[in-house]
Design a protein around this motif. Structure first.
Motif, PDB file in Angstrom:
ATOM      1  N   GLU A 115     -36.892  22.001 -13.529  1.00  0.00           N
ATOM      2  CA  GLU A 115     -37.252  23.411 -13.722  1.00  0.00           C
ATOM      3  C   GLU A 115     -38.680  23.671 -13.230  1.00  0.00           C
ATOM      4  N   VAL A 116     -39.617  22.779 -13.598  1.00  0.00           N
ATOM      5  CA  VAL A 116     -41.009  22.939 -13.163  1.00  0.00           C
ATOM      6  C   VAL A 116     -41.115  22.789 -11.647  1.00  0.00           C
ATOM      7  N   LEU A 117     -40.474  21.742 -11.102  1.00  0.00           N
ATOM      8  CA  LEU A 117     -40.544  21.494  -9.660  1.00  0.00           C
ATOM      9  C   LEU A 117     -39.967  22.656  -8.867  1.00  0.00           C
ATOM     10  N   SER A 118     -38.897  23.278  -9.390  1.00  0.00           N
ATOM     11  CA  SER A 118     -38.280  24.400  -8.671  1.00  0.00           C
ATOM     12  C   SER A 118     -39.260  25.559  -8.542  1.00  0.00           C
ATOM     13  N   VAL A 119     -40.057  25.797  -9.592  1.00  0.00           N
ATOM     14  CA  VAL A 119     -41.056  26.875  -9.542  1.00  0.00           C
ATOM     15  C   VAL A 119     -42.172  26.515  -8.569  1.00  0.00           C
ATOM     16  N   MET A 120     -42.658  25.268  -8.633  1.00  0.00           N
ATOM     17  CA  MET A 120     -43.737  24.834  -7.743  1.00  0.00           C
ATOM     18  C   MET A 120     -43.302  24.888  -6.278  1.00  0.00           C
ATOM     19  N   LEU A 121     -42.096  24.409  -6.001  1.00  0.00           N
ATOM     20  CA  LEU A 121     -41.577  24.424  -4.631  1.00  0.00           C
ATOM     21  C   LEU A 121     -41.379  25.852  -4.129  1.00  0.00           C
ATOM     22  N   GLN A 122     -40.859  26.717  -5.015  1.00  0.00           N
ATOM     23  CA  GLN A 122     -40.632  28.118  -4.641  1.00  0.00           C
ATOM     24  C   GLN A 122     -41.947  28.800  -4.245  1.00  0.00           C
ATOM     25  N   VAL A 123     -42.980  28.597  -5.072  1.00  0.00           N
ATOM     26  CA  VAL A 123     -44.284  29.219  -4.805  1.00  0.00           C
ATOM     27  C   VAL A 123     -44.892  28.671  -3.514  1.00  0.00           C
ATOM     28  N   MET A 167     -33.898  32.393  -6.763  1.00  0.00           N
ATOM     29  CA  MET A 167     -34.870  32.755  -7.784  1.00  0.00           C
ATOM     30  C   MET A 167     -35.256  31.483  -8.529  1.00  0.00           C
ATOM     31  N   ALA A 168     -36.474  31.417  -9.000  1.00  0.00           N
ATOM     32  CA  ALA A 168     -36.930  30.265  -9.795  1.00  0.00           C
ATOM     33  C   ALA A 168     -37.374  30.771 -11.168  1.00  0.00           C
ATOM     34  N   PRO A 169     -37.303  29.906 -12.217  1.00  0.00           N
ATOM     35  CA  PRO A 169     -36.808  28.536 -12.262  1.00  0.00           C
ATOM     36  C   PRO A 169     -35.334  28.424 -11.836  1.00  0.00           C
ATOM     37  N   ILE A 170     -34.906  27.193 -11.596  1.00  0.00           N
ATOM     38  CA  ILE A 170     -33.657  26.946 -10.891  1.00  0.00           C
ATOM     39  C   ILE A 170     -32.418  27.446 -11.634  1.00  0.00           C
ATOM     40  N   HIS A 171     -32.484  27.610 -12.974  1.00  0.00           N
ATOM     41  CA  HIS A 171     -31.297  28.130 -13.670  1.00  0.00           C
ATOM     42  C   HIS A 171     -30.967  29.543 -13.196  1.00  0.00           C
ATOM     43  N   HIS A 172     -31.999  30.308 -12.803  1.00  0.00           N
ATOM     44  CA  HIS A 172     -31.758  31.658 -12.285  1.00  0.00           C
ATOM     45  C   HIS A 172     -31.121  31.609 -10.895  1.00  0.00           C
ATOM     46  N   HIS A 173     -31.438  30.562 -10.132  1.00  0.00           N
ATOM     47  CA  HIS A 173     -30.806  30.383  -8.817  1.00  0.00           C
ATOM     48  C   HIS A 173     -29.285  30.238  -8.980  1.00  0.00           C
ATOM     49  N   PHE A 174     -28.893  29.418  -9.953  1.00  0.00           N
ATOM     50  CA  PHE A 174     -27.453  29.225 -10.191  1.00  0.00           C
ATOM     51  C   PHE A 174     -26.804  30.512 -10.701  1.00  0.00           C
ATOM     52  N   GLU A 175     -27.536  31.279 -11.499  1.00  0.00           N
ATOM     53  CA  GLU A 175     -27.017  32.580 -11.952  1.00  0.00           C
ATOM     54  C   GLU A 175     -26.713  33.495 -10.774  1.00  0.00           C
ATOM     55  N   LEU A 176     -27.655  33.550  -9.831  1.00  0.00           N
ATOM     56  CA  LEU A 176     -27.486  34.421  -8.660  1.00  0.00           C
ATOM     57  C   LEU A 176     -26.446  33.868  -7.680  1.00  0.00           C
ATOM     58  N   CYS A 177     -26.085  32.587  -7.876  1.00  0.00           N
ATOM     59  CA  CYS A 177     -24.977  32.002  -7.093  1.00  0.00           C
ATOM     60  C   CYS A 177     -23.615  32.314  -7.725  1.00  0.00           C
TER      61      CYS A 177
END
Length: 318
Positions: free
Chosen positions: A260-268, A282-292
């Motif tokens: 979750e932390v890495l997904s935010v850091m990578l996104q930024v 979208m980050a954190p990554i759980h939101h990415h899966f939601e939008l999928c």
């Protein structure tokens, strides 16, 4: 065994279940309700108005249960301190956001300063008072410990604050942080019993408190834990790990927090590097899966299953 394992789970569960119907209406009356970002996941807009700061339910259940055992189990003290200390920082942040309507809550520098102070007190206590060695148990080594010398304290600060913020990022869906952390707390309970570390009353209290809280926090949630709960749980995970010289095991059993932390850091980083492009929807990554197209309940179930498997791997790594 029953006294230090089963009973604290039942006490904390009972306190959490009883506190819910009392605390949630109070939070609602005090207008401590969640606001959802307009640029966030659209399905979350319907959650606006759900009371937050429900982490006080968890803190109440864990604190009361732990205090019952603290005289016989003094090693509970530093873990409880870190849990309550970070919980208080989260409470201040939530209070500024939802009551005083300061959208950002605590300023980043204020938040980091408070986190450093709480971590420093914890570090001093475990080294100077509890005399916990700063050597680190190496996973899959057959019981070998790693002495990193003077680096031990800087690593402790990094591990504690990193874990706390990892759990904070994980708290974005109904029941997600609660479900993942109840499994991590169960792992630490099993290890605490095996090692006779003396922290099992608080690990059991967290298990019981979270099981009770989940009755109100599963989808559709009637209360959110807020930073009050997520920062407290991060403090608990880091505190329990350090009391058993197991910070490296957070990377295994708490891999969801790390991702979750890495997904935010990578996104930024990717956003800045490419001038506005996104690595994830979208980050954190759980939101990415939601939008999928994944439902909240599916994401929570999958992340919980992954954590359960990782906890089994963690036991193998001992």
């Amino acid at each position: 065994m029953d006294y230090t394992v089963v009973i604290p789970v039942l006490i904390a569960f009972g306190l959490s279940v009883l506190a819910g119907p009392v605390v949630i209406p109070i939070l609602r009356r005090l207008k401590m309700d969640q606001t959802e970002r307009e640029d966030g996941v659209k399905s979350h807009l319907k959650k606006a108005g759900t009371p937050t700061m429900g982490g006080v339910i968890i803190l109440f259940a864990v604190a009361v249960t732990s205090l019952i055992y603290v005289r016989e189990y003094p090693n509970v003290v530093p873990v409880l301190f870190l849990t309550l200390g970070f919980g208080l920082i989260g409470f201040l942040d939530d209070y500024l956001k939802v009551v005083l309507r300061r959208s950002d809550g605590l300023m980043p520098m204020q938040k980091m300063t408070l986190q450093i102070v709480v971590t420093a007190v914890f570090a001093f206590y475990i080294v100077r008072v509890a005399h916990i060695p700063t050597t680190i148990l190496i996973p899959f080594s057959g019981g070998q410990y790693w002495d990193i010398g003077w680096l031990a304290i800087p690593v402790l600060f990094f591990a504690v604050i990193g874990t706390v913020n990892g759990v904070n990022f994980t708290d974005g869906l109904d029941g997600l942080a609660s479900s993942v952390t109840v499994l991590v707390a169960t792992f630490f309970t099993v290890v605490a019993i095996g090692m006779e570390s003396g922290i099992e009353p608080i690990t059991c209290a967290v298990v019981g408190a979270l099981l009770g809280f989940l009755l109100f926090n599963v989808y559709p949630a009637s209360v959110f834990m807020g930073d009050t709960g997520s920062l407290a749980l991060g403090g608990f995970v880091a505190g329990a790990a350090y009391m058993m010289q197991m910070p490296l095991f957070i990377i295994i059993v708490g891999l969801i927090y790390v991702v979750e932390v890495l997904s935010v850091m990578l996104q930024v980083a990717y956003f800045k590097k490419t001038g506005g492009k996104r690595l994830f929807k979208m980050a954190p990554i759980h939101h990415h899966f939601e939008l999928c197209g994944w439902s909240e309940t599916k994401i929570v179930a999958v992340f919980s299953i992954i954590t359960a498997i990782l906890c089994l791997i963690g036991l193998l790594a001992l």
